[in-house]
Design a protein around this motif. Structure first.
Motif, PDB file in Angstrom:
ATOM      1  N   ASN A  92      64.363 -52.736 -29.196  1.00 30.39           N
ATOM      2  CA  ASN A  92      63.638 -53.983 -29.457  1.00 30.39           C
ATOM      3  C   ASN A  92      62.471 -54.151 -28.487  1.00 30.39           C
ATOM      4  N   ASN A  93      62.733 -53.899 -27.198  1.00 30.97           N
ATOM      5  CA  ASN A  93      61.684 -54.051 -26.199  1.00 30.97           C
ATOM      6  C   ASN A  93      60.585 -53.009 -26.366  1.00 30.97           C
ATOM      7  N   THR A  94      60.949 -51.802 -26.777  1.00 35.23           N
ATOM      8  CA  THR A  94      59.950 -50.763 -27.003  1.00 35.23           C
ATOM      9  C   THR A  94      59.031 -51.138 -28.155  1.00 35.23           C
ATOM     10  N   VAL A  95      59.616 -51.588 -29.255  1.00 34.58           N
ATOM     11  CA  VAL A  95      58.799 -52.015 -30.401  1.00 34.58           C
ATOM     12  C   VAL A  95      57.944 -53.225 -30.010  1.00 34.58           C
ATOM     13  N   GLY A  96      58.497 -54.136 -29.225  1.00 32.92           N
ATOM     14  CA  GLY A  96      57.732 -55.287 -28.763  1.00 32.92           C
ATOM     15  C   GLY A  96      56.561 -54.887 -27.890  1.00 32.92           C
ATOM     16  N   CYS A  97      56.764 -53.922 -27.012  1.00 27.70           N
ATOM     17  CA  CYS A  97      55.672 -53.456 -26.147  1.00 27.70           C
ATOM     18  C   CYS A  97      54.584 -52.747 -26.945  1.00 27.70           C
ATOM     19  N   VAL A  98      54.986 -51.963 -27.939  1.00 28.35           N
ATOM     20  CA  VAL A  98      53.996 -51.291 -28.785  1.00 28.35           C
ATOM     21  C   VAL A  98      53.176 -52.319 -29.566  1.00 28.35           C
ATOM     22  N   SER A  99      53.839 -53.336 -30.108  1.00 26.81           N
ATOM     23  CA  SER A  99      53.102 -54.365 -30.854  1.00 26.81           C
ATOM     24  C   SER A  99      52.180 -55.158 -29.924  1.00 26.81           C
ATOM     25  N   ALA A 100      52.626 -55.429 -28.701  1.00 24.05           N
ATOM     26  CA  ALA A 100      51.773 -56.140 -27.738  1.00 24.05           C
ATOM     27  C   ALA A 100      50.574 -55.285 -27.343  1.00 24.05           C
ATOM     28  N   TYR A 101      50.791 -53.978 -27.229  1.00 25.08           N
ATOM     29  CA  TYR A 101      49.682 -53.075 -26.903  1.00 25.08           C
ATOM     30  C   TYR A 101      48.624 -53.113 -28.001  1.00 25.08           C
ATOM     31  N   TYR A 102      49.042 -53.001 -29.254  1.00 30.30           N
ATOM     32  CA  TYR A 102      48.079 -53.028 -30.358  1.00 30.30           C
ATOM     33  C   TYR A 102      47.414 -54.398 -30.496  1.00 30.30           C
ATOM     34  N   TYR A 103      48.169 -55.454 -30.235  1.00 32.87           N
ATOM     35  CA  TYR A 103      47.585 -56.796 -30.254  1.00 32.87           C
ATOM     36  C   TYR A 103      46.521 -56.939 -29.167  1.00 32.87           C
ATOM     37  N   ALA A 104      46.845 -56.496 -27.958  1.00 35.49           N
ATOM     38  CA  ALA A 104      45.898 -56.597 -26.848  1.00 35.49           C
ATOM     39  C   ALA A 104      44.665 -55.741 -27.114  1.00 35.49           C
ATOM     40  N   ALA A 105      44.863 -54.535 -27.643  1.00 26.77           N
ATOM     41  CA  ALA A 105      43.723 -53.672 -27.944  1.00 26.77           C
ATOM     42  C   ALA A 105      42.836 -54.313 -29.005  1.00 26.77           C
ATOM     43  N   ARG A 106      43.450 -54.998 -29.950  1.00 21.70           N
ATOM     44  CA  ARG A 106      42.675 -55.643 -31.019  1.00 21.70           C
ATOM     45  C   ARG A 106      41.870 -56.836 -30.494  1.00 21.70           C
ATOM     46  N   ILE A 107      42.509 -57.707 -29.713  1.00 24.92           N
ATOM     47  CA  ILE A 107      41.773 -58.898 -29.259  1.00 24.92           C
ATOM     48  C   ILE A 107      40.781 -58.567 -28.153  1.00 24.92           C
ATOM     49  N   LEU A 108      41.018 -57.495 -27.417  1.00 21.30           N
ATOM     50  CA  LEU A 108      40.085 -57.118 -26.355  1.00 21.30           C
ATOM     51  C   LEU A 108      38.964 -56.219 -26.858  1.00 21.30           C
ATOM     52  N   SER A 109      38.984 -55.880 -28.154  1.00 21.95           N
ATOM     53  CA  SER A 109      37.966 -54.978 -28.689  1.00 21.95           C
ATOM     54  C   SER A 109      36.611 -55.658 -28.837  1.00 21.95           C
ATOM     55  N   SER A 110      36.576 -56.969 -28.942  1.00 25.05           N
ATOM     56  CA  SER A 110      35.290 -57.664 -29.009  1.00 25.05           C
ATOM     57  C   SER A 110      35.416 -59.031 -28.357  1.00 25.05           C
ATOM     58  N   ARG A 111      34.310 -59.510 -27.879  1.00 25.95           N
ATOM     59  CA  ARG A 111      34.290 -60.817 -27.219  1.00 25.95           C
ATOM     60  C   ARG A 111      34.629 -61.936 -28.202  1.00 25.95           C
ATOM     61  N   GLN A 112      34.156 -61.800 -29.453  1.00 23.51           N
ATOM     62  CA  GLN A 112      34.402 -62.824 -30.461  1.00 23.51           C
ATOM     63  C   GLN A 112      35.900 -62.959 -30.759  1.00 23.51           C
ATOM     64  N   LYS A 113      36.621 -61.840 -30.856  1.00 17.62           N
ATOM     65  CA  LYS A 113      38.066 -61.893 -31.112  1.00 17.62           C
ATOM     66  C   LYS A 113      38.800 -62.525 -29.943  1.00 17.62           C
ATOM     67  N   LEU A 114      38.349 -62.234 -28.753  1.00 16.75           N
ATOM     68  CA  LEU A 114      38.969 -62.824 -27.566  1.00 16.75           C
ATOM     69  C   LEU A 114      38.761 -64.337 -27.525  1.00 16.75           C
ATOM     70  N   ILE A 115      37.567 -64.770 -27.867  1.00 16.88           N
ATOM     71  CA  ILE A 115      37.285 -66.205 -27.902  1.00 16.88           C
ATOM     72  C   ILE A 115      38.164 -66.888 -28.948  1.00 16.88           C
ATOM     73  N   TRP A 116      38.265 -66.298 -30.134  1.00 14.98           N
ATOM     74  CA  TRP A 116      39.092 -66.903 -31.186  1.00 14.98           C
ATOM     75  C   TRP A 116      40.571 -66.885 -30.819  1.00 14.98           C
TER      76      TRP A 116
END
Length: 142
Positions: A92-116
């Motif tokens: 469960n924790n491994t899947v949670g960490c992988v999903s958090a990694y992809y979430y962080a990579a997605r929101i940190l990919s652009s300034r606009q996504k981070l603001i939203w």
């Protein structure tokens, strides 16, 4: 006779309370980091230049929302799997960490996504305050 009213330990209330408490704890850590970080997040021309701690109050909210939302995604994913599987383990924790990694990579990919992202987190916090306040008034009036 057991005092436990729930059939299973892993239920929706446990999932949401653990997610909310993890969000608050890491949001607090993010706020502390934002208070003393030597870089402003909103002024790109200051990158690489050190500034005085506590000189940018918006950094506090920025880092609190950022770290809190990433941790909330990890805990929500991990706890959802725990509820579905009725067991809390490393998978469960491994899947949670992988999903958090992809979430962080997605929101940190652009300034606009981070603001939203930060606007959505702020909106959810404000909505929860309004909900708690209205629920408290209903209980007090009864």
């Amino acid at each position: 006779m057991s005092l436990n009213r729930h059939k299973h330990k892993y239920n929706f209330a446990w999932m949401m309370s653990d997610t909310a408490s993890s969000f608050l704890q890491s949001g607090f850590v993010g706020a502390m980091f934002g208070a003393v970080t030597p870089y402003h997040h909103s002024q790109p021309w200051t990158l690489g230049k050190h500034i005085a701690p506590f000189s940018s109050p918006p950094s506090i909210a920025h880092y609190a929302c950022l770290l809190g939302s990433i941790t909330a995604v990890q805990r929500l994913t991990s706890n959802s799997l725990a509820v579905l599987r009725n067991k809390d383990d490393a998978l469960n924790n491994t899947v949670g960490c992988v999903s958090a990694y992809y979430y962080a990579a997605r929101i940190l990919s652009s300034r606009q996504k981070l603001i939203w992202n930060n606007r959505m987190v702020g909106g959810l916090i404000a909505t929860s305050f309004f909900y708690v306040n209205s629920a408290t008034n209903v209980v007090a009036d009864a």
